[in-house]
Design a protein around this motif. Structure first.
Motif, short mmCIF file in Angstrom:
data_model
loop_
_atom_site.label_atom_id
_atom_site.label_comp_id
_atom_site.label_asym_id
_atom_site.label_seq_id
_atom_site.Cartn_x
_atom_site.Cartn_y
_atom_site.Cartn_z
N HIS A 42 0.84 -1.18 0.00
CA HIS A 42 0.00 0.00 0.00
C HIS A 42 0.88 1.25 0.00
CE1 HIS A 42 0.92 -0.73 4.25
NE2 HIS A 42 0.73 0.55 4.46
N PRO A 43 0.31 2.38 -0.39
CA PRO A 43 1.12 3.61 -0.40
C PRO A 43 1.60 3.97 1.01
CG PRO A 43 -0.93 3.91 -1.62
CD PRO A 43 -1.05 2.63 -0.88
N PHE A 88 4.80 7.63 -6.08
CA PHE A 88 3.67 8.49 -6.47
C PHE A 88 3.80 9.85 -5.80
CE2 PHE A 88 0.84 5.55 -8.58
CZ PHE A 88 1.08 4.32 -8.00
N LYS A 98 -9.35 15.92 -0.92
CA LYS A 98 -8.86 14.69 -1.55
C LYS A 98 -7.44 14.88 -2.07
CE LYS A 98 -10.46 15.87 -6.16
NZ LYS A 98 -11.28 15.49 -7.32
N LEU A 99 -6.71 13.77 -2.07
CA LEU A 99 -5.41 13.72 -2.72
C LEU A 99 -5.60 13.29 -4.16
CD1 LEU A 99 -3.08 11.94 -0.14
CD2 LEU A 99 -2.80 14.26 -1.01
N PHE A 101 -3.60 11.69 -6.95
CA PHE A 101 -2.33 10.98 -7.14
C PHE A 101 -1.83 11.14 -8.56
CE2 PHE A 101 -1.16 8.32 -3.49
CZ PHE A 101 -2.21 8.59 -2.65
N GLY A 102 -0.51 11.18 -8.67
CA GLY A 102 0.12 11.15 -9.98
C GLY A 102 0.07 9.76 -10.55
N THR A 103 0.52 9.66 -11.77
CA THR A 103 0.47 8.39 -12.51
C THR A 103 1.52 7.40 -12.03
OG1 THR A 103 1.72 9.55 -14.21
CG2 THR A 103 -0.64 9.30 -14.58
N GLY A 104 2.50 7.87 -11.28
CA GLY A 104 3.48 6.97 -10.68
C GLY A 104 4.68 6.70 -11.57
N TYR B 33 -11.21 8.46 4.29
CA TYR B 33 -11.20 8.41 2.83
C TYR B 33 -11.27 6.97 2.33
CZ TYR B 33 -9.07 13.05 3.36
OH TYR B 33 -8.81 14.35 3.70
N TYR B 35 -10.02 5.14 -1.34
CA TYR B 35 -9.38 5.24 -2.64
C TYR B 35 -9.43 3.85 -3.26
CZ TYR B 35 -7.16 9.62 -1.09
OH TYR B 35 -6.91 10.89 -0.65
N GLN B 37 -7.40 1.37 -6.45
CA GLN B 37 -6.29 1.26 -7.39
C GLN B 37 -6.51 0.01 -8.23
OE1 GLN B 37 -2.35 0.59 -5.71
NE2 GLN B 37 -1.42 1.81 -7.34
N GLN B 41 -2.34 0.55 -12.11
CA GLN B 41 -2.68 1.94 -12.37
C GLN B 41 -2.49 2.80 -11.12
OE1 GLN B 41 -6.40 2.48 -14.44
NE2 GLN B 41 -6.15 0.58 -15.60
N LYS B 42 -2.82 4.08 -11.25
CA LYS B 42 -2.62 4.98 -10.13
C LYS B 42 -3.73 4.85 -9.10
CE LYS B 42 -5.03 8.94 -12.09
NZ LYS B 42 -4.94 10.37 -12.45
N VAL B 43 -3.49 5.43 -7.95
CA VAL B 43 -4.49 5.45 -6.88
C VAL B 43 -5.52 6.54 -7.20
CG1 VAL B 43 -4.83 5.82 -4.42
CG2 VAL B 43 -2.76 4.67 -5.23
N PHE B 45 -9.02 8.68 -6.01
CA PHE B 45 -9.89 9.11 -4.91
C PHE B 45 -11.34 8.68 -5.19
CE2 PHE B 45 -11.64 11.81 -1.70
CZ PHE B 45 -12.75 12.43 -2.25
N PHE B 91 -8.32 1.13 -0.82
CA PHE B 91 -7.57 1.60 0.33
C PHE B 91 -8.40 2.58 1.15
CE2 PHE B 91 -3.58 -0.25 -0.66
CZ PHE B 91 -3.38 -0.16 -2.02
N PHE B 109 -2.57 5.34 5.22
CA PHE B 109 -3.28 4.35 4.44
C PHE B 109 -3.28 2.99 5.13
CE2 PHE B 109 -4.26 6.06 0.20
CZ PHE B 109 -3.69 7.31 0.32
N GLY B 110 -4.39 2.27 4.97
CA GLY B 110 -4.43 0.88 5.37
C GLY B 110 -3.78 0.01 4.31
#
Lengths: 111, 118
Positions: A42-43, A88, A98-99, A101-104, B33, B35, B37, B41-43, B45, B91, B109-110
């Motif tokens: 996870h992030p 990211f 909200k965040l 996120f970038g594409t990573g 929150y 989210y 994924q 791909q990206k995370v 919201f 998440f 984050f969890g």
């Protein structure tokens, strides 16, 4: 809506080489955060930048926030195999909760 | 160190079934929150929740989705009728509201719930 792009999408380096990922937002950000995600994980929060032009360092990692607060970069000096993962950036704009996120950027490090 | 806990770690369901994903945010956190994924791909919201109501939601968070804080500790995401494209890691995150300024807060984050819709 707000978009946050990162380049490159993928980078493969030899251990000991440097690595940089760039983050660009379509809108001005209140702050920018960087996260690392290991494969299958996870992030995990790395750092937060708030001020225009801010530079922060964490050991071999250097983070910069652009003067216009629309771009940022993460530089890793002398990469190690433990640096493997996807990095990211994520931005907060205005009063939004909200965040975005970038594409990573996925980093692969080999010996 | 306090952490955000999510259960189950992996949920497999049939298309059209309802699923509930559970999260226990860090105890003194006030903003929550979800989210998601999609693999590789990206995370993205989905929704934020504060003071027992939705604060903000994305286009992804349509009528099939709902969130609830049924008691003082759990925060749930319900998908009423799952579709194949709902397959993703979900998440949960939470923040402690520092001085009321969201921009100064770090989201924790969890570990995520992997949802597989067959």
């Amino acid at each position: 809506g707000q978009q946050v792009m990162q380049i490159p999408q993928y980078q493969h380096v030899q251990e000991g080489e440097d690595f940089t990922t760039y983050c660009n937002s379509s809108t001005t950000l209140s702050n920018i955060q960087w996260y690392k995600q290991r494969p299958g994980g996870h992030p995990v929060f790395l750092i937060q930048l708030v001020k225009s032009g801010e530079v922060k360092k964490q050991k071999r990692l250097t983070f910069q926030f652009g003067e216009a607060k629309k771009n940022s970069s993460l530089h890793i000096t002398a990469t190690q195999t433990t640096d493997v993962g996807t990095y990211f950036c994520a931005g907060l704009s205005g009063t939004a909760s909200k965040l975005t996120f970038g594409t990573g950027t996925r980093l692969q490090v080999t010996l | 160190e306090p952490e955000v806990t999510q259960t189950p770690s992996h949920q497999v369901t049939q298309m059209g079934q309802e699923v509930i994903l559970r999260c226990v945010p860090i105890s003194n956190h006030l903003y929550f929150y979800w989210y998601r994924q999609i693999l590789g791909q990206k995370v993205e919201f989905l929704v934020s929740f504060y003071n027992n109501e939705i604060s903000e939601k994305s286009e992804i968070f349509d009528d099939q989705f709902s969130v609830e804080r049924p008691d003082g500790s759990n925060f749930t995401l319900k998908i009423r009728s799952t579709k194949l494209e709902d397959s993703a890691m979900y998440f949960c995150a939470s923040i402690f509201l520092l001085d009321g300024e969201l921009a100064k807060n770090i989201q924790y984050f969890g570990a995520g719930t992997r949802l597989s819709v067959l």
